[in-house]
Enzyme design. Structure first.
Site, PDB file in Angstrom:
ATOM      1  N   HIS A 452       0.816  -1.221   0.000  1.00 18.62           N
ATOM      2  CA  HIS A 452       0.000   0.000   0.000  1.00 18.62           C
ATOM      3  C   HIS A 452       0.853   1.275   0.000  1.00 18.62           C
ATOM      4  O   HIS A 452       0.320   2.383  -0.116  1.00 18.62           O
ATOM      5  CB  HIS A 452      -0.959   0.000   1.197  1.00 18.62           C
ATOM      6  CG  HIS A 452      -0.337   0.296   2.519  1.00 18.62           C
ATOM      7  ND1 HIS A 452       0.023  -0.687   3.417  1.00 18.62           N
ATOM      8  CD2 HIS A 452      -0.007   1.469   3.110  1.00 18.62           C
ATOM      9  CE1 HIS A 452       0.532  -0.135   4.496  1.00 18.62           C
ATOM     10  NE2 HIS A 452       0.526   1.178   4.334  1.00 18.62           N
ATOM     11  N   ASP A 499      -0.097  -7.635   1.656  1.00 21.60           N
ATOM     12  CA  ASP A 499       0.406  -6.257   1.640  1.00 21.60           C
ATOM     13  C   ASP A 499       1.937  -6.252   1.682  1.00 21.60           C
ATOM     14  O   ASP A 499       2.559  -5.935   2.700  1.00 21.60           O
ATOM     15  CB  ASP A 499      -0.164  -5.500   2.845  1.00 21.60           C
ATOM     16  CG  ASP A 499       0.153  -4.016   2.802  1.00 21.60           C
ATOM     17  OD1 ASP A 499       0.537  -3.520   1.731  1.00 21.60           O
ATOM     18  OD2 ASP A 499       0.011  -3.357   3.858  1.00 21.60           O
ATOM     19  N   SER A 596       4.322   2.675   7.926  1.00 24.76           N
ATOM     20  CA  SER A 596       3.964   1.639   6.959  1.00 24.76           C
ATOM     21  C   SER A 596       5.174   1.177   6.161  1.00 24.76           C
ATOM     22  O   SER A 596       6.021   1.974   5.762  1.00 24.76           O
ATOM     23  CB  SER A 596       2.908   2.157   5.984  1.00 24.76           C
ATOM     24  OG  SER A 596       1.649   2.136   6.586  1.00 24.76           O
TER      25      SER A 596
END
Length: 654
Positions: A452, A499, A596
């Site tokens: 992402h 992911d 992230s």
């Protein structure tokens, strides 16, 4: 720390700071979360002493192939593990041998040419050919599923004596013939001493004698009793000790040492498996359908012949050593300079070893040792990839006081500023001059981050190495352009399933590497097994994400977190295969917005660090009862290997 996802242009970052309860109360509540953007909750964001085991006779029958323990046992279990029929070929729990590689959780034969060529000894094959190394002839044996090795050294021409082993049909006595060019007979016939004879060695002898399920018993008898056998057979008057691991296809592949006069000692015998009536009870059903007594399981000896009796153990009996993966290994495996437990725990100096016995074996080693060859092969293969150990740097677990929002708070271990060159695999992913995500350098020209965090537009990204202050380069900082971005083909932007993404760096002009040599940059290892680290293991997270104050960190922060089991209980059907949890259930340590793609790194017992997870998503930042969710890197080992190639990703199973 707190963990948040990156939403349309915002990344999930780690918050490594913990606010004291007194300061937390009255300042922040669940309704007043300092980081207003939730992690992808609704997916709106961007994408005892060693003893000889008893030798009770065993009979077998064509029973189910699933290992089972009909009676409750304090050593064997749990049943969930036994149902999976793990064997020595299950590389999620044990290492593959040098002539094998781990593919999809199973050890598969390697082509012989991939074996090491340095520091090896030539081997004579049973086919009258000379092979470069023990590894090479074992690779051939692996493919053909039959013995291929005769002995170390030359004299391999047709007509020259080869190694043989036989089991006397009347007495069960095991005899071996070892070629020796100096001997007038071309070799020496010997018996096997009883001293260390066990079921693992008896299985090998019987398999070579045409019994695929190996031995029923590994026993012995007095040498003097052999003269009363009734047929006046002549038996050799010398014996040797033979130690087998259990995977061998012939006694020629075992350690053979300490030749001595038999005298009136006991010599080894073996009773091989033969079809018989089904027993009323079976202590333990091996994965290969063989039946062994329950009290021979979990003792570090391969009684089954496929190691399935040692793979699922709550604890070990008879002095065996239990690895954290539940595998029992023989006490002689402790500190033998060869890693047997995946995390290297068997090689820690805290474990005692029988030094006199080790020295005795070395002094009386009559023949080249296959175990030494295997150890040397492993060392060579492991040296092909240097990862998981940063260049000299220290980390002080200190408390640092800072002012924030007009009040004081303490950053404690679990949320402290990193030293400028401490986390040497941490990278910053730069998109449009903005750092929203982190990542981890895994060696060569490869970086791992969250799917992402990226899009298939390499020119839009840069990777910063050895960055400490988020907006200020230091002397060791390097900026590298991106050549390609490979997002997992099954990544789901709505659920954050799969992911994970690989970032391939551009090579330097006229060079076959992507980075200028930099002592402040090291690669982290990629794990191949999801069992390498167990729940409650303490790992670390790092990044420039939001802190407990709601502000983005200006310097690289790191924190300790614990691996958490059964994460589905927190997130129900939002928790997908390939995901894992880490943090503190009270929410005091977590990753958060801006973290992230960053690394969750776990260190094994030998100090080697592995990229265990990638920061993915969670329920807000530091929300009690909702730990951070990470992409489990080991789950994607095959996909990573497919793109990066073998040498770049695995330290052991290459």
């Amino acid at each position: 720390m707190f963990v948040k996802m990156k939403s349309a242009g915002v990344s999930v970052f780690l918050v490594f700071l913990m606010i004291s309860r007194s300061e937390m109360s009255g300042k922040l509540s669940n309704d007043e979360d300092p980081t207003p953007m939730e992690k992808v909750t609704h997916v709106q964001e961007k994408q005892q002493t060693t003893t000889t085991p008893p030798t009770t006779p065993v009979v077998t029958s064509p029973a189910p192939t699933t290992p089972e323990a009909p009676e409750e046992d304090e050593f064997l279990g749990p049943s969930e593990c036994l149902k999976k029929k793990f064997t020595r070929g299950s590389c999620d729990l044990v290492f593959c041998r040098p002539w094998e590689r781990c593919i999809d959780g199973h050890c598969s034969c390697k082509p012989p040419y991939l074996c090491p060529a340095e520091g090896v000894h030539s081997v004579c094959g049973l086919d009258n050919k000379n092979y470069r190394s023990y590894c090479q002839v074992m690779a051939l044996s692996c493919y053909k599923q039959r013995p291929a090795m005769s002995h170390f050294g030359g004299n391999c021409e047709e007509g020259q004596p080869k190694f043989t082993s036989t089991i006397d049909p009347d007495t069960g006595v095991v005899k071996i013939f070892i070629p020796d060019p100096v001997s007038p007979e071309g070799g020496t016939e010997l018996l096997v001493c009883r001293k260390i004879w066990n079921m693992a060695a008896a299985n090998v002898a019987c398999k070579n004698d045409g019994n695929p399920l190996g031995a029923v018993t590994a026993d012995s008898r007095l040498y003097s009793s052999l003269t009363t056998a009734g047929d006046n057979k002549k038996f050799p008057k010398q014996c040797v000790s033979v130690r087998c691991q259990g995977y061998e296809t012939s006694l020629a592949e075992c350690e053979i040492y300490d030749k001595t006069s038999v005298g009136n000692r006991k010599v080894a015998t073996a009773t091989c498996h033969k079809a018989s009536l089904a027993p009323d009870e079976c202590g333990f059903r091996c994965a290969n359908t063989k039946c062994v007594p329950l009290n021979l399981t979990c003792d570090g000896v391969d009684d089954c012949g496929d190691l399935s009796d040692e793979m699922c153990c709550k604890k070990c009996r008879n002095g065996g050593f239990r690895c954290r993966t539940g595998v029992c290994v023989h006490p002689e495996a402790l500190r033998d300079e060869q890693i047997d437990c995946l995390d290297g725990e068997d090689e820690l100096t805290k474990h005692p070893i029988n030094k006199p016995e080790v020295e005795h074996k070395l002094k009386h080693l009559e023949y080249s040792s296959p175990k030494n060859e295997t150890r040397d092969d492993r060392i060579h293969l492991e040296a092909k990839l240097y990862c998981g150990i940063p260049n000299a740097t220290t980390v002080d677990d200190v408390e640092v006081e800072q002012r924030a929002l007009g009040g004081r708070f303490k950053r404690v271990v679990g949320g402290v500023p990193a030293n400028p060159t401490q986390i040497q695999w941490q990278i910053a992913l730069v998109e449009n001059k903005k750092i929203d995500c982190g990542g981890a350098y895994i060696g060569g020209c490869w970086v791992i981050t969250a799917a992402h965090c990226v899009r298939p537009s390499p020119s839009a990204f840069r990777v910063k190495f050895s960055l400490w202050r988020k907006f200020e380069a230091q002397d060791t900082t390097d900026i590298v352009p991106v050549e390609d971005i490979r997002i997992h083909p099954k990544y789901n932007a709505n659920t954050y399933e799969n992911d994970i993404a690989l970032v391939k760096l551009k090579k330097l002009p006229f060079k076959d590497k992507c980075l200028v040599d930099n002592p402040a940059v090291s690669a982290v290892c990629v794990p191949w097994s999801s069992q390498l680290f167990q729940p409650n293991h303490t790992c670390s997270i790092s990044g420039w994400g939001r802190t407990a104050t709601g502000r983005a960190a200006q310097v690289l922060l790191w924190a300790n977190v614990s691996l958490i089991a059964d994460c589905q209980r927190f997130y129900n059907d939002r928790f997908k295969p390939g995901m894992m949890c880490a943090g503190d259930l009270d929410g005091s340590v977590d990753s958060c917005q801006g973290d992230s793609g960053g690394p969750l790194v776990c260190e094994d017992e030998l100090g080697v660090s592995y990229l265990w997870g990638v920061v993915s998503w969670g329920e807000r930042c530091g929300q009690p009862g909702f730990p951070g969710v990470y992409t489990q890197v080991a789950h994607y080992f095959e996909w990573i290997r497919l793109h990066t190639g073998w040498p770049a990703v695995t330290k052991f199973n290459s």
